[in-house]
Design a protein around this motif. Structure first.
Motif, mmCIF file in Angstrom:
data_model
loop_
_atom_site.group_PDB
_atom_site.id
_atom_site.type_symbol
_atom_site.label_atom_id
_atom_site.label_comp_id
_atom_site.label_asym_id
_atom_site.label_seq_id
_atom_site.Cartn_x
_atom_site.Cartn_y
_atom_site.Cartn_z
ATOM 1 N N TRP A 27 0.828 -1.200 0.000
ATOM 2 C CA TRP A 27 0.000 0.000 0.000
ATOM 3 C C TRP A 27 0.865 1.253 0.000
ATOM 4 O O TRP A 27 1.834 1.369 0.754
ATOM 5 N N VAL A 28 0.524 2.208 -0.861
ATOM 6 C CA VAL A 28 1.256 3.462 -0.999
ATOM 7 C C VAL A 28 0.253 4.591 -1.175
ATOM 8 O O VAL A 28 -0.920 4.370 -1.440
ATOM 9 N N CYS A 33 -2.427 13.007 -6.170
ATOM 10 C CA CYS A 33 -3.849 13.116 -5.834
ATOM 11 C C CYS A 33 -4.172 12.573 -4.444
ATOM 12 O O CYS A 33 -5.337 12.532 -4.051
ATOM 13 N N ASN A 34 -3.141 12.106 -3.711
ATOM 14 C CA ASN A 34 -3.314 11.567 -2.351
ATOM 15 C C ASN A 34 -4.149 10.290 -2.308
ATOM 16 O O ASN A 34 -4.659 9.910 -1.259
ATOM 17 N N GLU A 35 -4.320 9.618 -3.445
ATOM 18 C CA GLU A 35 -5.046 8.352 -3.471
ATOM 19 C C GLU A 35 -4.193 7.260 -2.836
ATOM 20 O O GLU A 35 -3.006 7.116 -3.145
ATOM 21 N N VAL A 36 -4.766 6.497 -1.923
ATOM 22 C CA VAL A 36 -4.085 5.347 -1.336
ATOM 23 C C VAL A 36 -4.496 4.110 -2.125
ATOM 24 O O VAL A 36 -5.680 3.837 -2.284
ATOM 25 N N PHE A 37 -3.514 3.365 -2.636
ATOM 26 C CA PHE A 37 -3.840 2.215 -3.466
ATOM 27 C C PHE A 37 -2.804 1.128 -3.271
ATOM 28 O O PHE A 37 -1.726 1.348 -2.699
ATOM 29 N N ASP A 38 -3.145 -0.069 -3.734
ATOM 30 C CA ASP A 38 -2.256 -1.223 -3.661
ATOM 31 C C ASP A 38 -1.324 -1.177 -4.860
ATOM 32 O O ASP A 38 -1.720 -1.483 -5.991
ATOM 33 N N ALA A 39 -0.088 -0.797 -4.626
ATOM 34 C CA ALA A 39 0.860 -0.656 -5.727
ATOM 35 C C ALA A 39 1.134 -1.992 -6.393
ATOM 36 O O ALA A 39 1.388 -2.063 -7.602
ATOM 37 N N ARG A 111 -4.266 0.891 6.786
ATOM 38 C CA ARG A 111 -5.364 0.065 7.301
ATOM 39 C C ARG A 111 -6.720 0.550 6.788
ATOM 40 O O ARG A 111 -7.590 -0.257 6.449
ATOM 41 N N ALA A 112 -6.882 1.883 6.713
ATOM 42 C CA ALA A 112 -8.141 2.423 6.189
ATOM 43 C C ALA A 112 -8.333 2.040 4.727
ATOM 44 O O ALA A 112 -9.436 1.689 4.295
ATOM 45 N N ALA A 113 -7.257 2.092 3.958
ATOM 46 C CA ALA A 113 -7.353 1.720 2.548
ATOM 47 C C ALA A 113 -7.654 0.235 2.388
ATOM 48 O O ALA A 113 -8.401 -0.171 1.495
ATOM 49 N N GLN A 114 -7.075 -0.597 3.280
ATOM 50 C CA GLN A 114 -7.346 -2.029 3.207
ATOM 51 C C GLN A 114 -8.816 -2.328 3.520
ATOM 52 O O GLN A 114 -9.441 -3.160 2.857
ATOM 53 N N ARG A 115 -9.350 -1.631 4.532
ATOM 54 C CA ARG A 115 -10.771 -1.832 4.837
ATOM 55 C C ARG A 115 -11.655 -1.372 3.693
ATOM 56 O O ARG A 115 -12.637 -2.030 3.334
ATOM 57 N N ALA A 117 -10.859 -1.220 0.539
ATOM 58 C CA ALA A 117 -10.738 -2.170 -0.566
ATOM 59 C C ALA A 117 -11.509 -3.456 -0.288
ATOM 60 O O ALA A 117 -12.073 -4.063 -1.201
ATOM 61 N N PHE A 118 -11.553 -3.874 0.994
ATOM 62 C CA PHE A 118 -12.285 -5.092 1.330
ATOM 63 C C PHE A 118 -13.774 -4.935 1.040
ATOM 64 O O PHE A 118 -14.398 -5.815 0.441
ATOM 65 N N TRP A 119 -14.349 -3.804 1.452
ATOM 66 C CA TRP A 119 -15.790 -3.607 1.243
ATOM 67 C C TRP A 119 -16.128 -3.345 -0.214
ATOM 68 O O TRP A 119 -17.293 -3.414 -0.591
ATOM 69 N N ARG A 120 -15.117 -3.042 -1.048
ATOM 70 C CA ARG A 120 -15.371 -2.827 -2.469
ATOM 71 C C ARG A 120 -15.267 -4.106 -3.286
ATOM 72 O O ARG A 120 -15.557 -4.097 -4.473
ATOM 73 N N LYS A 121 -14.873 -5.200 -2.655
ATOM 74 C CA LYS A 121 -14.731 -6.450 -3.395
ATOM 75 C C LYS A 121 -16.097 -6.905 -3.921
ATOM 76 O O LYS A 121 -17.103 -6.830 -3.212
ATOM 77 N N PRO A 122 -16.168 -7.366 -5.162
ATOM 78 C CA PRO A 122 -17.458 -7.797 -5.719
ATOM 79 C C PRO A 122 -18.135 -8.881 -4.887
ATOM 80 O O PRO A 122 -19.355 -8.868 -4.703
ATOM 81 N N ALA A 123 -17.350 -9.827 -4.377
ATOM 82 C CA ALA A 123 -17.946 -10.902 -3.586
ATOM 83 C C ALA A 123 -18.561 -10.364 -2.296
ATOM 84 O O ALA A 123 -19.655 -10.788 -1.881
#
Length: 275
Positions: A27-28, A33-39, A111-115, A117-123
């Motif tokens: 995570w970076v 744009c200050n976007e936190v994403f999984d590099a 940790r906030a970005a991981q959470r 991303a988890f709630w955005r998962k299609p499943a």
């Protein structure tokens, strides 16, 4: 070894270091744009740069591919993009960490970005949608069972499927009880032979739906309007039907045996109610 990743928000590409990604779990934060994403999920393939026939000059650095935009990653400091006053990428954790520090929890924004991303998962979203639909369906069924009498009174076509729904729940469908819609329109109480009296009355249904037939409470009073005798007449005692038709009425004449023990009956009161 340096890698290339691209911000999914602003499409800016940066150099990153594999060890740095391993420490931050990939995570970076983008400095543009200050976007936190999984590099790790947005790595780009870097074609190897062929060596110069004369060999690299000792003071020359390997050229950066043309599609690498705006900035690069330095593990010891924040990156300065082009133009120099625009920070393109910030290091989430310092590369010089000992083995004990590598096991520390990631920064809060990671940790906030991981959470997120988890709630955005299609499943996960599909599971939440299914749970919401089941909750709505369960609530609708509860309302249907609770209001079954009123629903059938308003639309008789609902009776078959509500009967099917009530079968496993062992519930019954009856005419609704709405005493506010029931009035005693007229009545009389006359003495017959001996202790026998004749009670006549008319019950009217003011509601627009079928209602259950109420019971009648007869109270005999003396000259001071004090109760002398009370008698409850159930629908079965009056040979009444189980239902009062919508906006309809029903009349009855019932013989009542009165034994007051010598008290003189001067009046009476009638009250419709549901036992």
């Amino acid at each position: 070894m340096s890698l290339i990743t691209r911000c999914p928000s602003c499409a800016t590409s940066f150099k990153v270091v594999a060890d740095q990604l391993r420490i931050s779990e990939g995570w970076v934060r983008c400095g543009e744009c200050n976007e936190v994403f999984d590099a790790s999920a947005h790595l780009l393939a870097v074609a190897p740069v062929p060596p110069s026939p004369a060999g690299p000059h000792p003071e020359e650095a390997a050229p950066v591919p043309a599609w690498v935009q705006r900035g690069s990653f330095d593990p010891d400091s924040e990156v300065t993009a082009s133009p120099p006053h625009h920070a393109a990428f910030t290091n989430p954790v310092h590369i010089e960490q000992d083995d004990a520090q590598e096991h520390d929890p990631p920064p809060g924004f990671v940790r906030a970005a991981q959470r997120k991303a988890f709630w955005r998962k299609p499943a996960v979203r599909a599971l939440l949608g299914a749970a919401l639909l089941l909750s709505i369906l369960g609530l609708a069924l509860q309302i249907a069972v609770h209001e079954r009498d009123r629903i059938v009174a308003m639309d008789a076509r609902a009776r078959p499927w509500l009967t099917l729904l009530c079968a496993p729940l062992r519930c019954e469908i009856s005419p609704p009880r709405q005493i506010a819609g029931v009035v005693i329109d007229s009545s009389s109480f006359n003495k017959a032979r001996g202790d026998s009296y004749q009670l006549a009355f008319t019950i009217r249904n003011r509601a627009a739906i079928v209602l259950a037939m109420p019971a009648i409470e007869l109270t005999l009073t003396d000259a001071l309007d004090q109760p002398v005798l009370r008698r409850v007449l159930l629908p079965t005692d009056m040979a009444a039907p189980a239902e009062l038709p919508a906006l309809g009425e029903w009349s009855a004449s019932v013989a009542v045996i009165v034994t007051t023990g010598g008290a003189r009956v001067a009046g009476y009161r009638l009250l419709a109610f549901y036992p």
